[in-house]
Design a protein around this motif. Structure first.
Motif, PDB file in Angstrom:
ATOM      1  N   THR A  97       0.931  -0.908   0.076  1.00 47.13           N
ATOM      2  CA  THR A  97       0.052   0.091  -0.081  1.00 47.13           C
ATOM      3  C   THR A  97       1.048   1.346   0.238  1.00 47.13           C
ATOM      4  N   LYS A  98       0.542   2.229  -0.581  1.00 48.89           N
ATOM      5  CA  LYS A  98       1.338   3.445  -0.755  1.00 48.89           C
ATOM      6  C   LYS A  98       0.439   4.713  -0.914  1.00 48.89           C
ATOM      7  N   LEU A  99       0.607   5.815  -0.223  1.00 41.68           N
ATOM      8  CA  LEU A  99      -0.114   7.009  -0.485  1.00 41.68           C
ATOM      9  C   LEU A  99       0.852   7.390  -1.861  1.00 41.68           C
ATOM     10  N   GLU A 100      -0.039   7.525  -2.946  1.00 39.27           N
ATOM     11  CA  GLU A 100       0.710   7.891  -4.070  1.00 39.27           C
ATOM     12  C   GLU A 100       0.583   9.406  -4.390  1.00 39.27           C
ATOM     13  N   VAL A 101      -0.725   9.990  -3.997  1.00 37.02           N
ATOM     14  CA  VAL A 101      -0.692  11.498  -4.058  1.00 37.02           C
ATOM     15  C   VAL A 101      -0.997  12.041  -2.518  1.00 37.02           C
ATOM     16  N   PRO A 102      -0.224  12.982  -2.030  1.00 35.03           N
ATOM     17  CA  PRO A 102      -0.473  13.494  -0.639  1.00 35.03           C
ATOM     18  C   PRO A 102      -1.713  14.632  -0.916  1.00 35.03           C
ATOM     19  N   PHE A 103      -1.987  14.795   0.047  1.00 28.56           N
ATOM     20  CA  PHE A 103      -3.241  15.824   0.060  1.00 28.56           C
ATOM     21  C   PHE A 103      -2.789  17.457  -0.386  1.00 28.56           C
ATOM     22  N   ALA A 104      -3.634  17.829  -1.189  1.00 28.05           N
ATOM     23  CA  ALA A 104      -3.423  19.247  -1.526  1.00 28.05           C
ATOM     24  C   ALA A 104      -4.670  19.846  -2.170  1.00 28.05           C
ATOM     25  N   ALA A 105      -4.686  20.964  -2.215  1.00 26.13           N
ATOM     26  CA  ALA A 105      -6.077  21.706  -2.784  1.00 26.13           C
ATOM     27  C   ALA A 105      -5.781  21.814  -4.463  1.00 26.13           C
ATOM     28  N   HIS A 106      -6.684  21.436  -4.999  1.00 27.04           N
ATOM     29  CA  HIS A 106      -6.829  21.705  -6.447  1.00 27.04           C
ATOM     30  C   HIS A 106      -5.811  20.132  -7.121  1.00 27.04           C
ATOM     31  N   ASN A 107      -6.127  19.297  -6.554  1.00 28.36           N
ATOM     32  CA  ASN A 107      -5.136  18.154  -6.871  1.00 28.36           C
ATOM     33  C   ASN A 107      -5.482  17.117  -8.008  1.00 28.36           C
ATOM     34  N   ILE A 126      -6.653  -4.668   2.671  1.00 31.14           N
ATOM     35  CA  ILE A 126      -7.580  -3.585   3.165  1.00 31.14           C
ATOM     36  C   ILE A 126      -7.330  -2.911   4.568  1.00 31.14           C
ATOM     37  N   THR A 127      -7.345  -3.933   5.402  1.00 29.92           N
ATOM     38  CA  THR A 127      -6.856  -3.717   6.830  1.00 29.92           C
ATOM     39  C   THR A 127      -5.731  -2.831   7.164  1.00 29.92           C
ATOM     40  N   TYR A 128      -4.387  -3.265   6.738  1.00 31.39           N
ATOM     41  CA  TYR A 128      -3.249  -2.693   6.618  1.00 31.39           C
ATOM     42  C   TYR A 128      -3.454  -1.247   6.035  1.00 31.39           C
ATOM     43  N   SER A 129      -3.948  -1.169   4.918  1.00 30.46           N
ATOM     44  CA  SER A 129      -4.097   0.189   4.134  1.00 30.46           C
ATOM     45  C   SER A 129      -4.718   1.308   4.935  1.00 30.46           C
ATOM     46  N   LEU A 130      -5.825   0.818   5.616  1.00 30.52           N
ATOM     47  CA  LEU A 130      -6.532   1.469   6.580  1.00 30.52           C
ATOM     48  C   LEU A 130      -5.732   1.753   7.592  1.00 30.52           C
ATOM     49  N   GLU A 131      -4.757   1.155   8.347  1.00 30.45           N
ATOM     50  CA  GLU A 131      -4.062   1.601   9.343  1.00 30.45           C
ATOM     51  C   GLU A 131      -2.945   2.556   8.883  1.00 30.45           C
ATOM     52  N   GLN A 132      -2.542   2.484   7.678  1.00 28.95           N
ATOM     53  CA  GLN A 132      -1.488   3.304   7.155  1.00 28.95           C
ATOM     54  C   GLN A 132      -2.172   4.594   6.988  1.00 28.95           C
ATOM     55  N   SER A 133      -3.386   4.611   6.420  1.00 30.50           N
ATOM     56  CA  SER A 133      -4.061   6.056   6.105  1.00 30.50           C
ATOM     57  C   SER A 133      -4.166   6.885   7.427  1.00 30.50           C
TER      58      SER A 133
END
Length: 462
Positions: A97-107, A126-133
């Protein structure tokens, strides 16, 4: 001196008059920022055919269109986390699992570009991804954190997505997640329903409609009104504290004092529809509505039966009891609902109550409170028992009944017989043995009467 007093009065009155204006003109709190994380399944099964395309291409196209539409919103940031896309399924990587695009406005542009570079291939952690989120959202108390999970498969790594989702909601990491299941797997509802708000997207047209609906729920304003009904079903009760209780965290989200306008209508209250609520109307006793069925993006009306009357505790004159109180319980309940002082008037739900007056001896009554009416409770003025002798010893006061029974009322304090004790009118007995007496047979017993507003003096061993 007089001019100083006048100045102080004017200053005080001016401050009091300004309070309502201050309350009404207080600036509104800044709008909360919404952070929306798309948690997207890119496991190997997403390459399966779906109508005229495959699930991955449909998800790519729908998310790209959605990201474009979200660019127009203020106070909104979006991000993309993907799972199952970094290693082949035969490697059974349960941390893929990976955060491919971090939070930003107009993304939108960043998300669309990254979606084009991803190829589904692996497992469904799914469970591990939820934990990482949980680490994807910046720490911001003035933000609404929302997750939209899009998946075509169940947990494949032995985790418990329900327990993980609930734990993270309780920690307020994110609000109740949205889960969109692609395809028509009968296991989806069972596994995903306990995680949050589950939607079954069995075909592409439904998927598009569900995704639009989820975004609408997350971003549109939702209002509620509460009608407090009397015993005739009329919405006329008001001025009661109300709590919207988060039934996941068991914490209060909103506290209001109920209000009716000049036309007799309750006002509309804006609340966050992404949470699950119990409504507690803090009457005496409280009334609760469990699991409010709130329709997001519209106005909701909830009706609560809360007819109220008054219990009026009347005290005609000062007594020797000091500050008089009564213990109020729901009929038959051992638990104290309210401790009410004399004299006072207090609202209660219409019903039957046990009222215990802390007189000597205690007076117990069962009273019925009716909607819109006042039920009065009072007590006869006490008299007084007076023992002027200062004899060291041990003794008690008992109440006498017509059938010959006696009931303990009070123990003489401090080992002395000298007292002035307020008592309700009636027949009594004092039982006393001096400390120096060489046996129980030297106990003295005296019967006496008490009348309202009169003092009865007795002498022991006489």
């Amino acid at each position: 001196m007089r001019s100083v007093c006048v100045w102080l009065v004017c200053l005080l009155l001016g401050g009091l008059l300004a309070l309502p204006a201050l309350a009404q003109n207080r600036p509104a709190p800044p709008p909360k920022k919404t952070r929306l994380l798309f948690l997207l399944d890119a496991s190997g099964s997403m390459m399966a055919t779906w109508e005229t395309s495959d699930r991955w291409k449909v998800a790519q196209r729908m998310l790209a269109r959605m990201a474009d539409s979200l660019d127009a919103y203020a106070n909104l940031e979006i991000a993309l986390r993907v799972y199952g896309h970094q290693t082949p399924v035969n490697q059974k990587n349960c941390k893929d699992t990976k955060l491919e695009v971090p939070f930003a406005a107009h993304n939108a542009a960043n998300i669309k570009k990254r979606l084009q570079q991803i190829t589904p291939k692996g497992n469904t952690p799914i469970t591990y991804s939820l934990e990482q989120s949980a680490n994807d959202f910046p720490r911001d108390p003035n933000a609404r954190n929302v997750i939209v999970i899009i998946t075509d498969g169940l947990e494949s790594c032995g985790g418990d997505p329900c327990a993980t989702s609930l734990a993270l909601q309780k920690k307020r990491v994110f609000l109740k997640p949205f889960i969109i299941g692609l395809g028509d797997d009968p296991g989806y509802a069972q596994q995903f329903g306990c995680m949050g708000q589950y939607y079954n997207a069995s075909d592409i047209k439904t998927f598009q409609r569900v995704l639009d609906n989820v975004i609408s729920i997350a971003l549109k304003k939702t209002t509620v009104s509460v009608e407090l009904l009397d015993d005739a079903g009329r919405p006329v009760e008001t001025n009661v504290n109300m709590t919207f209780l988060n039934n996941v965290t068991d914490q209060p989200e909103y506290n209001f004092v109920h209000y009716l306008d000049a036309t007799g209508k309750p006002d509309a209250l804006e609340i966050d529809a992404l949470l699950s609520y119990d409504l507690v109307v803090n009457t005496l006793p409280a009334v609760q509505l469990k699991n409010l069925n709130i329709k997001p993006g519209q106005h909701n009306v909830f009706r609560v039966k809360a007819p109220q009357g008054y219990l009026y505790l009347r005290q005609d004159a000062p007594t020797g009891y000091g500050s008089m109180t009564a213990l109020v319980r729901e009929k038959g309940s051992p638990y104290i609902l309210e401790t009410q002082r004399f004299p006072s008037q207090q609202k209660y739900l219409a019903g039957t109550y046990d009222v215990e007056l802390l007189t000597l001896p205690r007076i117990r009554q069962t009273v019925t409170i009716r909607a819109g009416q006042a039920t009065q409770v009072t007590f006869p003025p006490p008299g007084a028992l007076n023992i002027t002798q200062d004899l060291q010893g041990y003794g008690s006061v008992y109440q006498l009944f017509a059938d010959g029974r006696q009931q303990w009322v009070w123990n003489l304090p401090g080992g002395s017989s000298k007292i002035s004790l307020p008592l309700q009118p009636g027949r009594y007995r004092v039982v006393f043995r001096m400390k120096t007496a060489k046996g129980s047979k030297f106990t003295d017993v005296k019967d006496f009467s008490i009348k309202s507003n009169l003092t009865t003096t007795i002498k022991l061993f006489n």
